[in-house]
Design an enzyme around this catalytic site. Structure first.
Site, PDB file in Angstrom:
ATOM      1  N   ARG A   1      -7.049  -8.474   1.511  1.00 53.10           N
ATOM      2  CA  ARG A   1      -6.044  -9.509   1.814  1.00 53.10           C
ATOM      3  C   ARG A   1      -6.350 -10.160   3.167  1.00 53.10           C
ATOM      4  O   ARG A   1      -6.129 -11.362   3.364  1.00 53.10           O
ATOM      5  CB  ARG A   1      -4.633  -8.896   1.756  1.00 53.10           C
ATOM      6  CG  ARG A   1      -4.236  -8.481   0.325  1.00 53.10           C
ATOM      7  CD  ARG A   1      -2.802  -8.010   0.200  1.00 53.10           C
ATOM      8  NE  ARG A   1      -2.546  -6.683   0.713  1.00 53.10           N
ATOM      9  CZ  ARG A   1      -2.720  -5.540   0.037  1.00 53.10           C
ATOM     10  NH1 ARG A   1      -3.172  -5.564  -1.210  1.00 53.10           N
ATOM     11  NH2 ARG A   1      -2.452  -4.368   0.580  1.00 53.10           N
TER      12      ARG A   1
ATOM     13  N   HIS B   1      -8.947   2.284 -14.920  1.00 52.79           N
ATOM     14  CA  HIS B   1     -10.031   1.412 -14.466  1.00 52.79           C
ATOM     15  C   HIS B   1     -10.941   2.144 -13.470  1.00 52.79           C
ATOM     16  O   HIS B   1     -10.477   2.706 -12.477  1.00 52.79           O
ATOM     17  CB  HIS B   1      -9.467   0.146 -13.805  1.00 52.79           C
ATOM     18  CG  HIS B   1     -10.532  -0.790 -13.361  1.00 52.79           C
ATOM     19  ND1 HIS B   1     -11.198  -1.625 -14.236  1.00 52.79           N
ATOM     20  CD2 HIS B   1     -11.085  -1.004 -12.147  1.00 52.79           C
ATOM     21  CE1 HIS B   1     -12.100  -2.320 -13.573  1.00 52.79           C
ATOM     22  NE2 HIS B   1     -12.050  -1.969 -12.296  1.00 52.79           N
TER      23      HIS B   1
ATOM     24  N   ASP C   1     -10.561   4.026   0.654  1.00 50.79           N
ATOM     25  CA  ASP C   1      -9.166   3.607   0.769  1.00 50.79           C
ATOM     26  C   ASP C   1      -9.135   2.346   1.643  1.00 50.79           C
ATOM     27  O   ASP C   1     -10.094   2.068   2.360  1.00 50.79           O
ATOM     28  CB  ASP C   1      -8.378   4.748   1.440  1.00 50.79           C
ATOM     29  CG  ASP C   1      -6.880   4.537   1.323  1.00 50.79           C
ATOM     30  OD1 ASP C   1      -6.462   3.747   0.453  1.00 50.79           O
ATOM     31  OD2 ASP C   1      -6.134   5.152   2.100  1.00 50.79           O
ATOM     32  N   GLY C   2      -8.049   1.597   1.576  1.00 51.02           N
ATOM     33  CA  GLY C   2      -7.902   0.434   2.458  1.00 51.02           C
ATOM     34  C   GLY C   2      -8.545  -0.833   1.918  1.00 51.02           C
ATOM     35  O   GLY C   2      -8.660  -1.832   2.638  1.00 51.02           O
ATOM     36  N   ASN C   3      -8.952  -0.826   0.632  1.00 51.51           N
ATOM     37  CA  ASN C   3      -9.601  -2.015   0.067  1.00 51.51           C
ATOM     38  C   ASN C   3      -8.632  -3.184  -0.098  1.00 51.51           C
ATOM     39  O   ASN C   3      -8.988  -4.333   0.154  1.00 51.51           O
ATOM     40  CB  ASN C   3     -10.202  -1.676  -1.303  1.00 51.51           C
ATOM     41  CG  ASN C   3     -11.304  -0.662  -1.187  1.00 51.51           C
ATOM     42  OD1 ASN C   3     -12.420  -0.993  -0.833  1.00 51.51           O
ATOM     43  ND2 ASN C   3     -10.986   0.601  -1.466  1.00 51.51           N
ATOM     44  N   GLY C   4      -7.402  -2.870  -0.527  1.00 50.02           N
ATOM     45  CA  GLY C   4      -6.424  -3.936  -0.728  1.00 50.02           C
ATOM     46  C   GLY C   4      -6.133  -4.641   0.586  1.00 50.02           C
ATOM     47  O   GLY C   4      -6.166  -5.879   0.668  1.00 50.02           O
TER      48      GLY C   4
ATOM     49  N   GLU D   1       0.830  -1.210   0.000  1.00 49.47           N
ATOM     50  CA  GLU D   1       0.000   0.000   0.000  1.00 49.47           C
ATOM     51  C   GLU D   1       0.870   1.269   0.000  1.00 49.47           C
ATOM     52  O   GLU D   1       0.368   2.365  -0.233  1.00 49.47           O
ATOM     53  CB  GLU D   1      -0.937  -0.095   1.217  1.00 49.47           C
ATOM     54  CG  GLU D   1      -1.703   1.125   1.615  1.00 49.47           C
ATOM     55  CD  GLU D   1      -0.983   1.912   2.694  1.00 49.47           C
ATOM     56  OE1 GLU D   1      -1.155   3.143   2.704  1.00 49.47           O
ATOM     57  OE2 GLU D   1      -0.261   1.320   3.507  1.00 49.47           O
TER      58      GLU D   1
ATOM     59  N   HIS E   1     -14.556  -2.713  -4.584  1.00 52.62           N
ATOM     60  CA  HIS E   1     -13.854  -1.565  -3.983  1.00 52.62           C
ATOM     61  C   HIS E   1     -14.813  -0.704  -3.148  1.00 52.62           C
ATOM     62  O   HIS E   1     -15.006   0.481  -3.426  1.00 52.62           O
ATOM     63  CB  HIS E   1     -13.256  -0.723  -5.127  1.00 52.62           C
ATOM     64  CG  HIS E   1     -11.865  -0.277  -4.867  1.00 52.62           C
ATOM     65  ND1 HIS E   1     -10.772  -1.085  -5.016  1.00 52.62           N
ATOM     66  CD2 HIS E   1     -11.368   0.927  -4.470  1.00 52.62           C
ATOM     67  CE1 HIS E   1      -9.676  -0.426  -4.743  1.00 52.62           C
ATOM     68  NE2 HIS E   1     -10.007   0.797  -4.392  1.00 52.62           N
TER      69      HIS E   1
HETATM   70  N1  LIG Z   1      -7.639  -2.248 -11.682  1.00 54.54           N
HETATM   71  C1  LIG Z   1      -6.995  -2.220 -10.525  1.00 54.54           C
HETATM   72  N2  LIG Z   1      -5.788  -1.650 -10.443  1.00 54.54           N
HETATM   73  C2  LIG Z   1      -5.121  -1.626  -9.279  1.00 54.54           C
HETATM   74  N3  LIG Z   1      -5.607  -2.137  -8.112  1.00 54.54           N
HETATM   75  C3  LIG Z   1      -6.808  -2.703  -8.138  1.00 54.54           C
HETATM   76  C4  LIG Z   1      -7.556  -2.772  -9.321  1.00 54.54           C
HETATM   77  N4  LIG Z   1      -8.704  -3.377  -9.037  1.00 54.54           N
HETATM   78  C5  LIG Z   1      -8.685  -3.686  -7.743  1.00 54.54           C
HETATM   79  N5  LIG Z   1      -7.531  -3.290  -7.175  1.00 54.54           N
HETATM   80  C6  LIG Z   1      -7.182  -3.487  -5.752  1.00 54.54           C
HETATM   81  O1  LIG Z   1      -7.179  -2.229  -5.133  1.00 54.54           O
HETATM   82  C7  LIG Z   1      -6.138  -2.177  -4.163  1.00 54.54           C
HETATM   83  C8  LIG Z   1      -5.800  -0.705  -3.876  1.00 54.54           C
HETATM   84  O2  LIG Z   1      -6.932  -0.131  -3.267  1.00 54.54           O
HETATM   85  P1  LIG Z   1      -6.852   0.822  -2.005  1.00 54.54           P
HETATM   86  O3  LIG Z   1      -5.864   1.899  -2.281  1.00 54.54           O
HETATM   87  O4  LIG Z   1      -8.225   1.180  -1.578  1.00 54.54           O
HETATM   88  O5  LIG Z   1      -6.280  -0.213  -0.941  1.00 54.54           O
HETATM   89  P2  LIG Z   1      -5.128   0.012   0.127  1.00 54.54           P
HETATM   90  O6  LIG Z   1      -5.223  -1.100   1.133  1.00 54.54           O
HETATM   91  O7  LIG Z   1      -5.139   1.403   0.654  1.00 54.54           O
HETATM   92  O8  LIG Z   1      -3.856  -0.133  -0.762  1.00 54.54           O
HETATM   93  P3  LIG Z   1      -3.129  -1.424  -1.327  1.00 54.54           P
HETATM   94  O9  LIG Z   1      -4.088  -2.413  -1.797  1.00 54.54           O
HETATM   95  O10 LIG Z   1      -2.249  -0.845  -2.419  1.00 54.54           O
HETATM   96  O11 LIG Z   1      -2.398  -1.963  -0.175  1.00 54.54           O
HETATM   97  C9  LIG Z   1      -5.034  -3.016  -4.798  1.00 54.54           C
HETATM   98  O12 LIG Z   1      -4.168  -3.557  -3.842  1.00 54.54           O
HETATM   99  C10 LIG Z   1      -5.821  -4.117  -5.475  1.00 54.54           C
HETATM  100  O13 LIG Z   1      -6.059  -5.164  -4.557  1.00 54.54           O
END
Ligand SMILES: Nc1ncnc2c1ncn2[C@@H]1O[C@H](COP(=O)(O)OP(=O)(O)OP(=O)(O)O)[C@@H](O)[C@H]1O
Length: 327
Positions: A235, A181, A228-231, A95, A224
């Site tokens: 996981r 996207h 924020d925080g979806n990844g 992230e 999504h």
């Molecule tokens: N087309 C895409 N491109 C990039 N990421 C995507 C896409 N579709 C889904 N994702 C997911 O979105 C996550 C990023 O979303 P977000 O920034 O809300 O999460 P995060 O927890 O803050 O960051 P990260 O997932 O980078 O740790 C990526 O880790 C991936 O799992």
């Protein structure tokens, strides 16, 4: 002195316990040999395997792990400490968090603040660890995983960083950083999340647990639901499903960030082709199995319980020990 040769010769007539003693002697005499590296060599296929064969291999590993159950409190504590740090470090690094694995460990184990790193980065470490603890509690429960639980995971990650957003679905449309996207419009989120949870309860149980966890992760991050925080939430959700099914967690290494994102994008571009993402998750689960089994097979309090596992190692040594370079 014991050598691989003596081990391979012995393996044709000795008992598993005798072989295990020999294996321990060997590992003592050659501290640079790592049992997990040895087992990795056994498991990493010389020829590419299809998904079904890899899932069968993971099931075999699960069988070996189950043969050690119940795991002793000492082993459980050691595994938790290792995986809390490594999972938090890698998921936060993907992230963008700049704390190293050692710094993450210092924050978690000693509550030490690391010079030059922001308060938010520290709070992300603490929040992620709290979310892991919650997910572990959910893994022990039998109640279905619903929207409330998913929002709660997100709330724990985000509550100290963005309290007004923690656990709340986004109220605006967002696009993936660095790509064109566009995620589903925010007004569809309640409906999409209801459908997702319904899929989790019904359809996902028809899949192999590793496939279900991978697909759940993909479906969730593609919806999504949060700003924020979806990844990170996705996981954790994937690992909750793996834990519930008795599998060790999949830690996607930060070095694989690009491959991981491309695997998700590949799914979105090609009618949900999840083969690339499955490959990453299966590799990560296999790594965790190998490390866990290596710890178990050499732990004093596991002696006698891992017979099939030792036998498999011995079988490997018997056929490959003299020709392969052990590292
Ligand atoms: N087309 C895409 N491109 C990039 N990421 C995507 C896409 N579709 C889904 N994702 C997911 O979105 C996550 C990023 O979303 P977000 O920034 O809300 O999460 P995060 O927890 O803050 O960051 P990260 O997932 O980078 O740790 C990526 O880790 C991936 O799992």
């Amino acid at each position: 002195m014991e050598t691989v040769r003596s081990l391979t010769v012995k393996s044709q007539r000795a008992t598993a316990t005798e072989l295990f003693d020999t294996l321990l002697l060997l590992l003592k005499a050659h501290p640079h040999w790592r049992i997990d590296a040895l087992v990795s060599q056994l498991l990493v296929p010389a020829m590419p395997m299809d998904i079904a064969a890899q899932l069968a291999q993971l099931d075999q590993l699960k069988g070996w792990l189950d043969s050690f159950r119940p795991l002793s409190p000492a082993v459980l504590a050691e595994l938790k400490q290792r995986y809390d740090v490594r999972f938090t470090y890698n998921s936060n690094a993907i992230e963008g968090n700049t704390l190293t694995q050692n710094e993450t460990e210092l924050v978690l184990a000693k509550g030490i603040a690391v010079g030059g790193k922001t308060l938010i980065e520290h709070l992300e470490v603490v929040g992620h660890k709290e979310a892991i603890d919650y997910v572990e509690t959910l893994a022990q429960a039998e109640s279905p995983i619903g929207e409330w639980e998913i929002r709660q995971i997100h709330a724990l990650i985000m509550r100290q960083i963005a309290p007004t957003e923690a656990g709340q679905y986004r109220q605006l449309d967002v696009k993936a950083a660095g790509t064109e996207h566009v995620y589903p419009p925010h007004y569809l989120l309640p409906e999409l999340m209801t459908e997702f949870v319904q899929w989790l309860i019904t359809e996902s149980s028809r899949l192999h647990p590793v496939e279900a966890a991978t697909e759940a992760h993909y479906r969730f991050v593609s919806i999504h639901p949060f700003r924020d925080g979806n990844g990170r939430t996705g996981r954790l959700l994937m690992n909750l499903l793996l834990m519930r099914a008795g599998f060790p967690i999949a830690i996607i290494p930060t070095q694989q960030r690009q491959r991981y994102l491309e695997a998700i994008i590949q799914g979105q571009r090609s009618q949900d082709d999840l083969a690339p993402l499955m490959a990453i998750v299966m590799e990560s689960v296999r790594e965790s199995f190998v490390e866990t089994l290596a710890l178990l097979a050499t732990a004093t309090d596991s002696r006698g319980q891992g017979k099939p596992f030792y036998e498999e190692i011995m079988e490997f040594l018997k056929t490959h020990g003299e020709t392969r370079k052990l590292s």
